[in-house]
Design a protein around this motif. Structure first.
Motif, mmCIF file in Angstrom:
data_model
loop_
_atom_site.group_PDB
_atom_site.id
_atom_site.type_symbol
_atom_site.label_atom_id
_atom_site.label_comp_id
_atom_site.label_asym_id
_atom_site.label_seq_id
_atom_site.Cartn_x
_atom_site.Cartn_y
_atom_site.Cartn_z
ATOM 1 N N THR A 90 26.879 50.630 0.256
ATOM 2 C CA THR A 90 25.603 50.941 -0.381
ATOM 3 C C THR A 90 25.832 51.997 -1.462
ATOM 4 O O THR A 90 26.814 52.746 -1.414
ATOM 5 C CB THR A 90 24.567 51.458 0.635
ATOM 6 N N ALA A 91 24.914 52.042 -2.412
ATOM 7 C CA ALA A 91 25.039 53.009 -3.510
ATOM 8 C C ALA A 91 25.069 54.444 -3.001
ATOM 9 O O ALA A 91 25.666 55.318 -3.634
ATOM 10 C CB ALA A 91 23.898 52.824 -4.505
ATOM 11 N N ASP A 92 24.466 54.686 -1.838
ATOM 12 C CA ASP A 92 24.447 56.042 -1.273
ATOM 13 C C ASP A 92 25.207 56.111 0.059
ATOM 14 O O ASP A 92 24.934 56.960 0.899
ATOM 15 C CB ASP A 92 23.011 56.523 -1.089
ATOM 16 N N SER A 93 26.185 55.226 0.237
ATOM 17 C CA SER A 93 26.964 55.177 1.476
ATOM 18 C C SER A 93 27.520 56.553 1.839
ATOM 19 O O SER A 93 27.944 57.316 0.969
ATOM 20 C CB SER A 93 28.122 54.183 1.311
ATOM 21 N N ARG A 94 27.503 56.845 3.133
ATOM 22 C CA ARG A 94 28.038 58.120 3.640
ATOM 23 C C ARG A 94 29.373 57.853 4.317
ATOM 24 O O ARG A 94 29.468 56.976 5.183
ATOM 25 C CB ARG A 94 27.063 58.738 4.645
ATOM 26 N N TRP A 95 30.381 58.655 3.953
ATOM 27 C CA TRP A 95 31.729 58.484 4.487
ATOM 28 C C TRP A 95 32.244 59.767 5.101
ATOM 29 O O TRP A 95 32.016 60.861 4.582
ATOM 30 C CB TRP A 95 32.693 58.139 3.362
ATOM 31 N N ALA A 106 26.680 51.091 4.981
ATOM 32 C CA ALA A 106 25.937 52.305 4.651
ATOM 33 C C ALA A 106 26.601 53.559 5.204
ATOM 34 O O ALA A 106 26.431 54.640 4.653
ATOM 35 C CB ALA A 106 24.509 52.202 5.185
ATOM 36 N N VAL A 107 27.357 53.414 6.296
ATOM 37 C CA VAL A 107 28.021 54.552 6.934
ATOM 38 C C VAL A 107 29.415 54.117 7.363
ATOM 39 O O VAL A 107 29.586 53.024 7.925
ATOM 40 C CB VAL A 107 27.233 55.040 8.170
ATOM 41 N N ARG A 108 30.403 54.972 7.107
ATOM 42 C CA ARG A 108 31.783 54.726 7.545
ATOM 43 C C ARG A 108 32.361 56.036 8.042
ATOM 44 O O ARG A 108 32.424 57.017 7.311
ATOM 45 C CB ARG A 108 32.633 54.196 6.396
ATOM 46 N N HIS A 109 32.791 56.030 9.307
ATOM 47 C CA HIS A 109 33.491 57.175 9.889
ATOM 48 C C HIS A 109 34.899 56.705 10.230
ATOM 49 O O HIS A 109 35.051 55.718 10.956
ATOM 50 C CB HIS A 109 32.812 57.656 11.177
ATOM 51 N N ALA A 110 35.919 57.385 9.703
ATOM 52 C CA ALA A 110 37.308 56.984 9.942
ATOM 53 C C ALA A 110 38.118 58.147 10.483
ATOM 54 O O ALA A 110 38.057 59.254 9.956
ATOM 55 C CB ALA A 110 37.937 56.468 8.649
ATOM 56 N N ARG A 160 39.103 61.031 7.546
ATOM 57 C CA ARG A 160 39.911 62.175 7.964
ATOM 58 C C ARG A 160 39.044 63.432 7.851
ATOM 59 O O ARG A 160 38.004 63.505 8.489
ATOM 60 C CB ARG A 160 41.201 62.271 7.174
ATOM 61 N N ALA A 161 39.435 64.386 7.017
ATOM 62 C CA ALA A 161 38.675 65.637 6.879
ATOM 63 C C ALA A 161 37.737 65.630 5.679
ATOM 64 O O ALA A 161 37.060 66.613 5.425
ATOM 65 C CB ALA A 161 39.641 66.817 6.779
ATOM 66 N N GLU A 162 37.686 64.525 4.943
ATOM 67 C CA GLU A 162 36.821 64.449 3.760
ATOM 68 C C GLU A 162 35.481 63.816 4.116
ATOM 69 O O GLU A 162 35.435 62.813 4.826
ATOM 70 C CB GLU A 162 37.476 63.609 2.659
ATOM 71 N N ILE A 163 34.406 64.405 3.593
ATOM 72 C CA ILE A 163 33.062 63.857 3.755
ATOM 73 C C ILE A 163 32.468 63.720 2.360
ATOM 74 O O ILE A 163 32.484 64.675 1.582
ATOM 75 C CB ILE A 163 32.196 64.770 4.633
ATOM 76 N N PHE A 164 31.965 62.525 2.033
ATOM 77 C CA PHE A 164 31.397 62.313 0.706
ATOM 78 C C PHE A 164 30.385 61.180 0.757
ATOM 79 O O PHE A 164 30.270 60.484 1.764
ATOM 80 C CB PHE A 164 32.481 62.072 -0.350
ATOM 81 N N HIS A 165 29.660 61.010 -0.358
ATOM 82 C CA HIS A 165 28.573 60.044 -0.437
ATOM 83 C C HIS A 165 28.642 59.275 -1.745
ATOM 84 O O HIS A 165 28.958 59.851 -2.786
ATOM 85 C CB HIS A 165 27.204 60.744 -0.381
ATOM 86 N N GLY A 166 28.301 58.003 -1.691
ATOM 87 C CA GLY A 166 28.088 57.205 -2.883
ATOM 88 C C GLY A 166 29.291 56.444 -3.378
ATOM 89 O O GLY A 166 30.432 56.794 -3.114
ATOM 90 N N ARG A 167 29.000 55.373 -4.102
ATOM 91 C CA ARG A 167 30.052 54.488 -4.611
ATOM 92 C C ARG A 167 31.021 55.186 -5.562
ATOM 93 O O ARG A 167 32.218 54.914 -5.528
ATOM 94 C CB ARG A 167 29.428 53.291 -5.326
ATOM 95 N N ALA A 168 30.519 56.045 -6.419
ATOM 96 C CA ALA A 168 31.418 56.729 -7.363
ATOM 97 C C ALA A 168 32.436 57.568 -6.602
ATOM 98 O O ALA A 168 33.626 57.569 -6.940
ATOM 99 C CB ALA A 168 30.617 57.591 -8.337
ATOM 100 N N GLN A 206 34.929 55.174 -4.887
ATOM 101 C CA GLN A 206 35.902 54.653 -5.843
ATOM 102 C C GLN A 206 36.931 55.718 -6.196
ATOM 103 O O GLN A 206 38.133 55.440 -6.219
ATOM 104 C CB GLN A 206 35.203 54.134 -7.099
ATOM 105 N N ALA A 207 36.496 56.938 -6.470
ATOM 106 C CA ALA A 207 37.428 58.021 -6.812
ATOM 107 C C ALA A 207 38.388 58.296 -5.654
ATOM 108 O O ALA A 207 39.592 58.479 -5.865
ATOM 109 C CB ALA A 207 36.654 59.280 -7.180
ATOM 110 N N PHE A 208 37.860 58.305 -4.436
ATOM 111 C CA PHE A 208 38.700 58.514 -3.258
ATOM 112 C C PHE A 208 39.768 57.422 -3.166
ATOM 113 O O PHE A 208 40.951 57.699 -2.956
ATOM 114 C CB PHE A 208 37.839 58.520 -1.982
#
Length: 161
Positions: free
Chosen positions: A45-50, A124-128, A53-61, A64-66
């Motif tokens: 989703t455009a506002d997906s929450r990820w 919409a949500v991914r926890h890894a 590991r130790a990184e937490i971020f939101h959104g497609r941009a 993609q950068a990750f």
């Protein structure tokens, strides 16, 4: 209702059956094995929450950068995902991938992901949670050419991983 109604659905759609969850897992594996960060980011989703590991971020941009950073570092990346559990719009997977760094050191990364999808089939949500294990080149198990894992290649369970 999906807040991104202008975007085409990404079947299979929730609620997932065992069969459609397995299709979704394989589609995710195939996408990640392309190492095309822009294409992969469009599955979220455009506002997906990820949490990765130790990184937490939101959104497609940010996704993609990750992924661009990840695949610039993790060379010769090959991934296998396997369905662990499914319920409604949630899927749990386990995975392993092999990669080498720019010094030639090989690694096998092991992990688990928890996914939640919107009604249109976007994640919409991914926890890894992921751990890297240095391996010797002769310990590698993923030898297919870069890209999609061949259908006849053993699964994680078949490889004993």
């Amino acid at each position: 209702m999906n807040s991104y109604a202008s975007e085409a659905p990404r079947p299979p759609l929730p609620p997932f059956s065992l069969e459609t969850a397995m299709q979704k897992v394989r589609a995710a594996e195939d996408g990640w094995n392309t190492r095309d960060a822009q294409r992969v980011a469009m599955a979220y989703t455009a506002d997906s929450r990820w949490r990765n590991r130790a990184e937490i971020f939101h959104g497609r941009a940010a996704i993609q950068a990750f992924l661009e950073r990840k695949w610039a570092k993790e060379l010769e990346y090959r991934l296998i995902k396997e369905l662990w559990a499914v319920s409604g719009n949630r899927i749990a997977v386990r995975f392993a991938y092999e990669w080498r760094d720019d010094s030639g050191q090989w690694y096998r990364a092991y992990g688990n992901e928890n996914w939640e999808f919107d009604a249109a089939g976007y994640m919409a949500v991914r926890h890894a949670s992921i751990n890297d294990l240095p391996i010797k080149p002769e310990e590698r198990k993923f030898h297919w050419p870069q890209g999609r894992r061949p259908d006849d290649h053993p699964s994680l369970s078949e490889l004993g991983l």
